[in-house]
Design a protein around this motif. Structure first.
Motif, mmCIF file in Angstrom:
data_model
loop_
_atom_site.group_PDB
_atom_site.id
_atom_site.type_symbol
_atom_site.label_atom_id
_atom_site.label_comp_id
_atom_site.label_asym_id
_atom_site.label_seq_id
_atom_site.Cartn_x
_atom_site.Cartn_y
_atom_site.Cartn_z
ATOM 1 N N ASN A 1 0.820 -1.212 0.000
ATOM 2 C CA ASN A 1 0.000 0.000 0.000
ATOM 3 C C ASN A 1 0.857 1.265 0.000
ATOM 4 O O ASN A 1 0.371 2.348 0.325
ATOM 5 N N HIS A 2 2.140 1.090 -0.339
ATOM 6 C CA HIS A 2 3.083 2.211 -0.440
ATOM 7 C C HIS A 2 3.232 2.952 0.882
ATOM 8 O O HIS A 2 3.342 4.169 0.930
ATOM 9 N N ILE A 3 3.229 2.185 1.970
ATOM 10 C CA ILE A 3 3.430 2.740 3.314
ATOM 11 C C ILE A 3 4.717 2.143 3.879
ATOM 12 O O ILE A 3 4.891 0.928 3.875
ATOM 13 N N SER A 4 5.599 2.999 4.341
ATOM 14 C CA SER A 4 6.860 2.538 4.917
ATOM 15 C C SER A 4 6.802 2.651 6.433
ATOM 16 O O SER A 4 6.641 3.744 6.970
ATOM 17 N N LEU A 5 6.915 1.521 7.107
ATOM 18 C CA LEU A 5 6.875 1.508 8.570
ATOM 19 C C LEU A 5 8.262 1.589 9.194
ATOM 20 O O LEU A 5 8.384 1.833 10.388
ATOM 21 N N TRP A 6 9.317 1.380 8.395
ATOM 22 C CA TRP A 6 10.674 1.385 8.949
ATOM 23 C C TRP A 6 11.571 2.458 8.337
ATOM 24 O O TRP A 6 12.734 2.523 8.600
ATOM 25 N N PHE A 7 11.009 3.318 7.492
ATOM 26 C CA PHE A 7 11.807 4.391 6.907
ATOM 27 C C PHE A 7 11.100 5.730 7.058
ATOM 28 O O PHE A 7 11.183 6.597 6.218
ATOM 29 N N ARG A 8 10.383 5.913 8.126
ATOM 30 C CA ARG A 8 9.667 7.167 8.336
ATOM 31 C C ARG A 8 10.658 8.327 8.490
ATOM 32 O O ARG A 8 11.733 8.192 9.040
ATOM 33 N N ASP A 9 10.283 9.482 7.978
ATOM 34 C CA ASP A 9 11.080 10.704 8.065
ATOM 35 C C ASP A 9 12.436 10.574 7.374
ATOM 36 O O ASP A 9 13.312 11.400 7.564
ATOM 37 N N GLU A 10 12.593 9.532 6.599
ATOM 38 C CA GLU A 10 13.788 9.319 5.790
ATOM 39 C C GLU A 10 15.081 9.246 6.598
ATOM 40 O O GLU A 10 16.161 9.428 6.069
ATOM 41 N N VAL A 11 14.985 9.014 7.898
ATOM 42 C CA VAL A 11 16.224 8.940 8.675
ATOM 43 C C VAL A 11 16.370 7.616 9.390
ATOM 44 O O VAL A 11 17.470 7.195 9.700
ATOM 45 N N ASN A 12 15.277 6.942 9.652
ATOM 46 C CA ASN A 12 15.364 5.703 10.426
ATOM 47 C C ASN A 12 15.549 4.525 9.486
ATOM 48 O O ASN A 12 14.590 4.015 8.917
ATOM 49 N N SER A 13 16.799 4.131 9.314
ATOM 50 C CA SER A 13 17.067 3.058 8.370
ATOM 51 C C SER A 13 17.099 1.696 9.059
ATOM 52 O O SER A 13 17.557 0.735 8.495
ATOM 53 N N GLY A 14 16.639 1.633 10.305
ATOM 54 C CA GLY A 14 16.657 0.367 11.028
ATOM 55 C C GLY A 14 15.769 -0.673 10.362
ATOM 56 O O GLY A 14 14.671 -0.375 9.918
ATOM 57 N N SER A 15 16.249 -1.903 10.292
ATOM 58 C CA SER A 15 15.479 -2.979 9.691
ATOM 59 C C SER A 15 14.500 -3.547 10.709
ATOM 60 O O SER A 15 14.524 -3.209 11.890
ATOM 61 N N ILE A 16 13.626 -4.445 10.224
ATOM 62 C CA ILE A 16 12.686 -5.119 11.125
ATOM 63 C C ILE A 16 13.462 -5.881 12.188
ATOM 64 O O ILE A 16 13.138 -5.805 13.383
ATOM 65 N N TRP A 17 14.496 -6.599 11.764
ATOM 66 C CA TRP A 17 15.261 -7.403 12.731
ATOM 67 C C TRP A 17 15.972 -6.513 13.752
ATOM 68 O O TRP A 17 16.047 -6.862 14.937
ATOM 69 N N ASP A 18 16.492 -5.347 13.301
ATOM 70 C CA ASP A 18 17.116 -4.412 14.247
ATOM 71 C C ASP A 18 16.112 -3.992 15.316
ATOM 72 O O ASP A 18 16.437 -3.942 16.504
ATOM 73 N N SER A 19 14.888 -3.702 14.893
ATOM 74 C CA SER A 19 13.858 -3.271 15.836
ATOM 75 C C SER A 19 13.524 -4.387 16.823
ATOM 76 O O SER A 19 13.313 -4.143 18.006
ATOM 77 N N VAL A 20 13.483 -5.624 16.315
ATOM 78 C CA VAL A 20 13.186 -6.772 17.188
ATOM 79 C C VAL A 20 14.304 -6.957 18.212
ATOM 80 O O VAL A 20 14.050 -7.167 19.402
ATOM 81 N N MET A 21 15.554 -6.862 17.772
ATOM 82 C CA MET A 21 16.678 -7.103 18.670
ATOM 83 C C MET A 21 16.852 -5.995 19.699
ATOM 84 O O MET A 21 17.445 -6.201 20.750
ATOM 85 N N GLU A 22 16.342 -4.803 19.404
ATOM 86 C CA GLU A 22 16.409 -3.709 20.377
ATOM 87 C C GLU A 22 15.461 -3.936 21.539
ATOM 88 O O GLU A 22 15.599 -3.297 22.587
ATOM 89 N N CYS A 23 14.495 -4.832 21.374
ATOM 90 C CA CYS A 23 13.544 -5.136 22.448
ATOM 91 C C CYS A 23 14.166 -6.180 23.368
ATOM 92 O O CYS A 23 14.438 -7.302 22.944
ATOM 93 N N ILE A 24 14.367 -5.825 24.614
ATOM 94 C CA ILE A 24 15.024 -6.754 25.542
ATOM 95 C C ILE A 24 14.020 -7.561 26.351
ATOM 96 O O ILE A 24 14.419 -8.455 27.100
ATOM 97 N N THR A 25 12.732 -7.264 26.199
ATOM 98 C CA THR A 25 11.704 -8.029 26.913
ATOM 99 C C THR A 25 10.522 -8.299 25.995
ATOM 100 O O THR A 25 10.326 -7.613 24.982
ATOM 101 N N LEU A 26 9.729 -9.295 26.359
ATOM 102 C CA LEU A 26 8.507 -9.590 25.624
ATOM 103 C C LEU A 26 7.532 -8.415 25.638
ATOM 104 O O LEU A 26 6.942 -8.094 24.598
ATOM 105 N N PRO A 27 7.303 -7.728 26.773
ATOM 106 C CA PRO A 27 6.404 -6.564 26.737
ATOM 107 C C PRO A 27 6.835 -5.515 25.719
ATOM 108 O O PRO A 27 5.988 -4.903 25.067
ATOM 109 N N GLN A 28 8.147 -5.321 25.550
ATOM 110 C CA GLN A 28 8.611 -4.352 24.555
ATOM 111 C C GLN A 28 8.305 -4.848 23.144
ATOM 112 O O GLN A 28 7.919 -4.062 22.269
ATOM 113 N N LEU A 29 8.463 -6.147 22.897
ATOM 114 C CA LEU A 29 8.097 -6.710 21.589
ATOM 115 C C LEU A 29 6.611 -6.533 21.323
ATOM 116 O O LEU A 29 6.203 -6.191 20.209
#
Length: 518
Positions: free
Chosen positions: A362-390
């Motif tokens: 649908n041409h929506i970017s959830l991981w490249f908002r504001d053209e500065v956040n180049s973090g991947s899905i896996w990067d976002s997952v690994m940044e979560c240190i607990t299940l509640p954060q996930l």
């Protein structure tokens, strides 16, 4: 060093201070007192390294003062001044192991030599005591490790340490293991705050008849062994862990796990094992949680594959159903099912990946908002240190997706593809407009015109801005050299990168880094 001069004659006190070459003797502070009573008070207040005192004084003589002083300041060096007729006083002074004594009237060279000897004696005693304290501290730390895991050195090593440290351990001694998992490296925590917390904790333990051994592991864990002659009540143990939790809450995130109370040093490891088991399950709890043997496990739920159900709800744009499935996933992952944290992360990665598929369609970017956040899905997952954060990550992305979907925020499909291509290839120095036009199968002139009309920027302006924004993220990490950063963001010429950076940011890369890290 600090020198205390005690003499009931003012002229003598002042004359000594004026006549001595204090700098040559490494003395940077001098305190004066006019008799033994005031001298003792000054010594306990100022804690001098050397005390130069007359023997015969009113109210309290020098020997009496020295005896009381050494009870509380045993490393202090003593030098006595006396007249030849004060031999009985000198015999008592010798028993106190005074460094030296000088006869009145004073010879300044003789006095300076005595004070120099006293300074050396003070340093030697201080070094010896520091070495002994350090050795004892190391032994206590080794014992704390052995109580947690006797197999590290065997029962003989543990018994040897207990005897060497002269600890009052017997069959009735009760032990409880506390494990603190600091999510910030221990080496960067403020020392003064940690020392204050340690002092409060020891005072609290002492008030309840408890003592502790503690050590550290891997710059992350604090291992604390509480012990006492009688079994501590549950409210006492709760207050101990709560004091630690309150202390750490102001400086870092953490988990604290407490094992059960056991009797005997040979059984302390049982408390430690339970504490480690609890700590291993901390992934499933919020940060800053205290886990105890009374922590209730969640009711087990069957773990079923809900990815298909999740996908169908996304295709039908049923937000409530998508959130419901995400909630079921969270409850199942956090229940009694024996999943490892790595398995839970894999699960969430799949669900987030599926959500991203529908967003991109649908041409929506959830991981490249504001053209500065180049973090991947896996990067976002690994940044979560607990299940509640996930859980919050997935739920937040779901809300973001449906919010943008309902507002029609999805970009022009061609512009969206161009941005995604630039985000993935900005590090290539040779990246050019023809590369972009080839990727979207359109002419270069059409691509440039469309992109400028939709974004207000030329392709080169957008790419330059994006490269500089990405380099700012790298500059915030001191591990990267500036020369390496320029190549990582697509500049083969470091000088050109620096000029471009200064033009956009107003600072050179090194100036920006200094500002960021100060």
């Amino acid at each position: 060093m600090k020198l205390l001069i005690v003499d009931d004659e003012k002229l003598t006190r002042e004359g000594i201070r004026r006549s001595l070459d204090l700098e040559a003797l490494s003395i940077d502070s001098v305190v004066l007192a006019d008799d033994g009573v005031n001298g003792l008070e000054a010594a306990l207040r100022e804690e001098p390294d050397i005390v130069l005192t007359d023997v015969r004084m009113p109210r309290m003589n020098g020997v009496e003062m020295a005896e009381k002083l050494l009870e509380q300041l045993p490393d202090t060096s003593l030098v006595f001044m006396s007249a030849y007729s004060d031999k009985e006083y000198l015999k008592a002074a010798i028993k106190l192991k005074a460094v030296s004594y000088v006869e009145k009237p004073l010879d300044i060279r003789e006095l300076a030599a005595a004070l120099k000897e006293a300074a050396g004696s003070r340093l030697a005693r201080s070094s010896s005591r520091s070495a002994a304290l350090l050795h004892t501290k190391e032994q206590l730390g080794q014992l704390a490790h052995l109580l947690l895991d006797p197999e590290r050195g065997g029962p003989e090593a543990m018994d040897r340490l207990i005897r060497s440290l002269n600890l009052p351990f017997g069959p009735g001694t009760c032990f409880t293991t506390l494990l603190v998992d600091c999510l910030t490296p221990l080496s960067v925590l403020p020392e003064t705050v940690m020392d204050e917390l340690q002092a409060r904790f020891v005072a609290h333990l002492t008030a309840h008849g408890l003592s502790q051994l503690y050590t550290f592991r891997a710059d992350r864990y604090i291992i604390i062994q509480l012990y006492g002659d009688s079994r501590p009540e549950e409210p006492v143990l709760e207050s101990c862990t709560r004091l630690l939790a309150d202390g750490f809450s102001g400086i870092c995130h953490f988990f604290i796990a407490r094992g059960p109370v056991v009797c005997g040093a040979d059984r302390a490891c049982l408390s430690g094992r339970k504490a480690w088991e609890l700590l291993e399950r901390s992934f499933f709890y919020e940060v800053d949680t205290v886990l105890s043997p009374h922590t209730e496990p969640q009711s087990p739920l069957p773990l079923k594959d809900m990815l298909t159900e999740f996908s169908v709800a996304l295709s039908e744009q049923q937000k409530s159903k998508v959130l419901e499935v995400a909630g079921q996933l969270y409850r199942c992952a956090g229940s009694g099912v024996s999943l490892m944290p790595s398995q839970v992360r894999d699960l969430y990665y799949k669900y987030l990946g599926k959500l991203d598929e529908y967003a991109l369609s649908n041409h929506i970017s959830l991981w490249f908002r504001d053209e500065v956040n180049s973090g991947s899905i896996w990067d976002s997952v690994m940044e979560c240190i607990t299940l509640p954060q996930l859980g919050r990550l997935l739920e937040g992305k779901i809300h973001l997706y449906f919010e943008q979907l309902s507002q029609g925020i999805g970009e022009n499909p061609v512009v969206f593809q161009i941005k995604e291509f630039l985000h993935q290839n900005y590090s290539l120095p040779t990246l050019s407009v023809p590369d972009v036009s080839e990727h979207v199968h359109l002419s270069s002139s059409y691509v440039c015109t469309l992109f400028k009309n939709e974004t207000g920027l030329t392709l080169n302006q957008y790419l330059t801005d994006y490269r500089i924004k990405m380099s700012k993220r790298l500059l915030a990490d001191p591990r990267y050299k500036i020369a390496d950063i320029s190549s990582k963001v697509g500049y083969s010429d470091g000088n050109y990168y620096s000029k471009t950076f200064r033009k956009i940011v107003g600072l050179s890369p090194s100036e920006y880094r200094e500002k960021m890290l100060s």
